[in-house]
Scaffold this motif. Sequence first.
Motif, PDB file in Angstrom:
ATOM      1  N   GLY A  19      86.503  33.981  38.150  1.00 37.44           N
ATOM      2  CA  GLY A  19      86.706  36.139  38.283  1.00 37.44           C
ATOM      3  C   GLY A  19      86.725  36.942  37.787  1.00 37.44           C
ATOM      4  N   GLY A  20      86.532  36.608  35.939  1.00 38.73           N
ATOM      5  CA  GLY A  20      86.939  38.215  34.990  1.00 38.73           C
ATOM      6  C   GLY A  20      88.166  37.788  33.998  1.00 38.73           C
ATOM      7  N   THR A  21      89.188  37.765  34.376  1.00 44.19           N
ATOM      8  CA  THR A  21      90.279  36.845  34.604  1.00 44.19           C
ATOM      9  C   THR A  21      90.696  35.273  33.583  1.00 44.19           C
ATOM     10  OG1 THR A  21      91.127  39.696  34.299  1.00 44.19           O
ATOM     11  CG2 THR A  21      92.588  37.738  33.105  1.00 44.19           C
ATOM     12  N   ILE A  22      91.624  34.784  33.117  1.00 41.32           N
ATOM     13  CA  ILE A  22      91.681  33.370  32.962  1.00 41.32           C
ATOM     14  C   ILE A  22      93.058  33.288  31.980  1.00 41.32           C
ATOM     15  CG2 ILE A  22      89.964  32.866  31.067  1.00 41.32           C
ATOM     16  CD1 ILE A  22      89.393  30.412  32.645  1.00 41.32           C
ATOM     17  N   ASN A  23      93.708  32.680  32.573  1.00 40.02           N
ATOM     18  CA  ASN A  23      94.760  31.823  31.798  1.00 40.02           C
ATOM     19  C   ASN A  23      94.340  31.043  30.497  1.00 40.02           C
ATOM     20  OD1 ASN A  23      96.616  29.392  31.258  1.00 40.02           O
ATOM     21  ND2 ASN A  23      97.749  30.739  31.640  1.00 40.02           N
ATOM     22  N   VAL A  24      95.019  31.546  29.076  1.00 42.71           N
ATOM     23  CA  VAL A  24      94.077  31.002  27.374  1.00 42.71           C
ATOM     24  C   VAL A  24      94.432  29.111  28.114  1.00 42.71           C
ATOM     25  CG1 VAL A  24      95.138  30.988  25.142  1.00 42.71           C
ATOM     26  CG2 VAL A  24      94.880  32.791  26.533  1.00 42.71           C
ATOM     27  N   LEU A  25      95.381  29.031  28.256  1.00 44.08           N
ATOM     28  CA  LEU A  25      96.070  27.436  28.721  1.00 44.08           C
ATOM     29  C   LEU A  25      95.253  26.949  28.645  1.00 44.08           C
ATOM     30  CD1 LEU A  25      97.160  24.952  26.633  1.00 44.08           C
ATOM     31  CD2 LEU A  25      98.951  25.255  28.926  1.00 44.08           C
ATOM     32  N   LYS A  26      94.495  27.448  30.220  1.00 44.93           N
ATOM     33  CA  LYS A  26      93.224  27.310  30.747  1.00 44.93           C
ATOM     34  C   LYS A  26      92.060  26.606  30.715  1.00 44.93           C
ATOM     35  CE  LYS A  26      90.794  27.067  36.022  1.00 44.93           C
ATOM     36  NZ  LYS A  26      90.400  26.994  37.035  1.00 44.93           N
ATOM     37  N   LEU A  27      91.497  27.702  29.873  1.00 43.35           N
ATOM     38  CA  LEU A  27      90.317  28.007  28.978  1.00 43.35           C
ATOM     39  C   LEU A  27      90.278  27.365  28.134  1.00 43.35           C
ATOM     40  CD1 LEU A  27      87.891  29.701  28.193  1.00 43.35           C
ATOM     41  CD2 LEU A  27      89.148  30.909  27.004  1.00 43.35           C
ATOM     42  N   VAL A  28      91.351  27.273  27.204  1.00 45.16           N
ATOM     43  CA  VAL A  28      91.037  26.087  25.873  1.00 45.16           C
ATOM     44  C   VAL A  28      91.361  24.846  26.648  1.00 45.16           C
ATOM     45  CG1 VAL A  28      92.169  27.414  24.166  1.00 45.16           C
ATOM     46  CG2 VAL A  28      93.458  26.128  25.112  1.00 45.16           C
ATOM     47  N   LYS A  29      91.818  23.856  28.167  1.00 44.43           N
ATOM     48  CA  LYS A  29      91.117  22.755  27.900  1.00 44.43           C
ATOM     49  C   LYS A  29      89.836  22.742  28.674  1.00 44.43           C
ATOM     50  CE  LYS A  29      94.998  22.070  26.738  1.00 44.43           C
ATOM     51  NZ  LYS A  29      94.277  21.549  25.595  1.00 44.43           N
ATOM     52  N   LEU A  30      88.932  23.305  29.642  1.00 42.78           N
ATOM     53  CA  LEU A  30      88.008  23.941  29.133  1.00 42.78           C
ATOM     54  C   LEU A  30      86.870  23.692  28.759  1.00 42.78           C
ATOM     55  CD1 LEU A  30      88.316  26.578  32.448  1.00 42.78           C
ATOM     56  CD2 LEU A  30      88.066  24.189  32.648  1.00 42.78           C
ATOM     57  N   LEU A  31      86.885  24.614  27.667  1.00 44.60           N
ATOM     58  CA  LEU A  31      86.366  25.271  26.649  1.00 44.60           C
ATOM     59  C   LEU A  31      86.110  23.237  25.515  1.00 44.60           C
ATOM     60  CD1 LEU A  31      87.537  27.789  25.454  1.00 44.60           C
ATOM     61  CD2 LEU A  31      84.998  27.724  26.101  1.00 44.60           C
ATOM     62  N   TYR A  32      87.444  22.294  25.337  1.00 45.83           N
ATOM     63  CA  TYR A  32      87.623  20.918  24.753  1.00 45.83           C
ATOM     64  C   TYR A  32      86.702  20.507  26.368  1.00 45.83           C
ATOM     65  CZ  TYR A  32      89.017  16.818  23.346  1.00 45.83           C
ATOM     66  OH  TYR A  32      88.347  15.760  22.777  1.00 45.83           O
ATOM     67  N   LEU A  33      87.132  19.811  27.072  1.00 40.50           N
ATOM     68  CA  LEU A  33      86.273  19.322  28.267  1.00 40.50           C
ATOM     69  C   LEU A  33      85.092  19.725  27.846  1.00 40.50           C
ATOM     70  CD1 LEU A  33      88.697  19.041  31.134  1.00 40.50           C
ATOM     71  CD2 LEU A  33      88.466  17.710  29.769  1.00 40.50           C
ATOM     72  N   ALA A  34      83.977  20.956  28.181  1.00 47.18           N
ATOM     73  CA  ALA A  34      82.588  20.924  27.313  1.00 47.18           C
ATOM     74  C   ALA A  34      82.173  20.343  26.427  1.00 47.18           C
ATOM     75  CB  ALA A  34      82.843  22.704  27.999  1.00 47.18           C
ATOM     76  N   ASP A  35      82.919  20.262  25.821  1.00 48.41           N
ATOM     77  CA  ASP A  35      82.759  19.876  24.008  1.00 48.41           C
ATOM     78  C   ASP A  35      82.351  18.251  24.339  1.00 48.41           C
ATOM     79  OD1 ASP A  35      81.651  22.026  22.604  1.00 48.41           O
ATOM     80  OD2 ASP A  35      83.646  21.910  21.358  1.00 48.41           O
ATOM     81  N   ARG A  36      83.559  17.834  25.086  1.00 45.78           N
ATOM     82  CA  ARG A  36      83.445  16.181  25.079  1.00 45.78           C
ATOM     83  C   ARG A  36      83.047  15.777  26.404  1.00 45.78           C
ATOM     84  NH1 ARG A  36      86.805  12.555  28.476  1.00 45.78           N
ATOM     85  NH2 ARG A  36      87.835  11.064  26.971  1.00 45.78           N
ATOM     86  N   GLU A  37      81.927  16.615  27.328  1.00 51.10           N
ATOM     87  CA  GLU A  37      80.982  16.180  27.920  1.00 51.10           C
ATOM     88  C   GLU A  37      79.301  16.266  27.829  1.00 51.10           C
ATOM     89  OE1 GLU A  37      79.350  14.797  31.943  1.00 51.10           O
ATOM     90  OE2 GLU A  37      81.503  14.635  30.756  1.00 51.10           O
ATOM     91  N   SER A  38      79.640  17.292  26.425  1.00 50.45           N
ATOM     92  CA  SER A  38      78.921  17.681  25.867  1.00 50.45           C
ATOM     93  C   SER A  38      77.870  16.622  24.926  1.00 50.45           C
ATOM     94  CB  SER A  38      77.934  18.627  25.185  1.00 50.45           C
ATOM     95  OG  SER A  38      77.158  18.773  24.456  1.00 50.45           O
ATOM     96  N   MET A  39      78.967  15.540  23.799  1.00 48.87           N
ATOM     97  CA  MET A  39      79.482  14.875  23.722  1.00 48.87           C
ATOM     98  C   MET A  39      79.033  13.121  24.157  1.00 48.87           C
ATOM     99  SD  MET A  39      82.111  15.508  20.662  1.00 48.87           S
ATOM    100  CE  MET A  39      82.040  14.010  19.607  1.00 48.87           C
ATOM    101  N   HIS A  40      79.193  13.313  25.374  1.00 50.18           N
ATOM    102  CA  HIS A  40      79.059  12.629  25.929  1.00 50.18           C
ATOM    103  C   HIS A  40      77.582  11.960  26.892  1.00 50.18           C
ATOM    104  CE1 HIS A  40      78.997   9.250  28.753  1.00 50.18           C
ATOM    105  NE2 HIS A  40      78.757  10.267  29.795  1.00 50.18           N
TER     106      HIS A  40
END
Length: 185
Positions: A19-40
């Motif tokens: 929605g335009g604004t995101i919690n930092v902790l949620k963001l860093v988890k999503l970014l990590y999970l995206a990198d991890r999924e790309s590695m998979h």
Amino acid sequence: MFTARKVAQMAALFAAKQGGTINVLKLVKLLYLADRESMHLYGEPISFDKFVSMDNGPVLSKTLDYINGFERGSSAAQWDEWITARVNYRVSKNRDIQRDDLDELSDADIEVMNRIWARFGHMDQWQLVDYTHDYCKEWRDPHGTSIPITDIEILKALGKEGQEASFLAGNIQAQRELDAVFSRL
């Protein structure tokens, strides 16, 4: 290749989905999970950032520095073009986003991020912390510090074994070394 612009575009895409604004902790988890999924799926991360275990789970180290305002100079300006300064525990996208604007992200990168959002976007930051603690076997409790997570640890946690894991980790490391050379030029 790691660039501030690339991780900023990743962050802006997730912020837009929130929605335009995101919690930092949620963001860093999503970014990590995206990198991890790309590695998979593809044998390499999207961001090529360095991974670390922190108390609240795994994160992208340099990206967290951008979020926290610890990076300065021209690379910080690339981040600031896309993401606002952190206010309390939130960041926002700085601009409207169209697909053509996301020039650092491939269609495959965006598809991975869309998959991660579909799977995890409904979770809050604490649910994501619990998830990464429970299901990301490469994470180790650093007890108040941070511990590097190697590419091979992630690949093995994803079920890659032996020569395949070593080969993929070697390719990722070679890319990081090239990045380091070009960043000094």
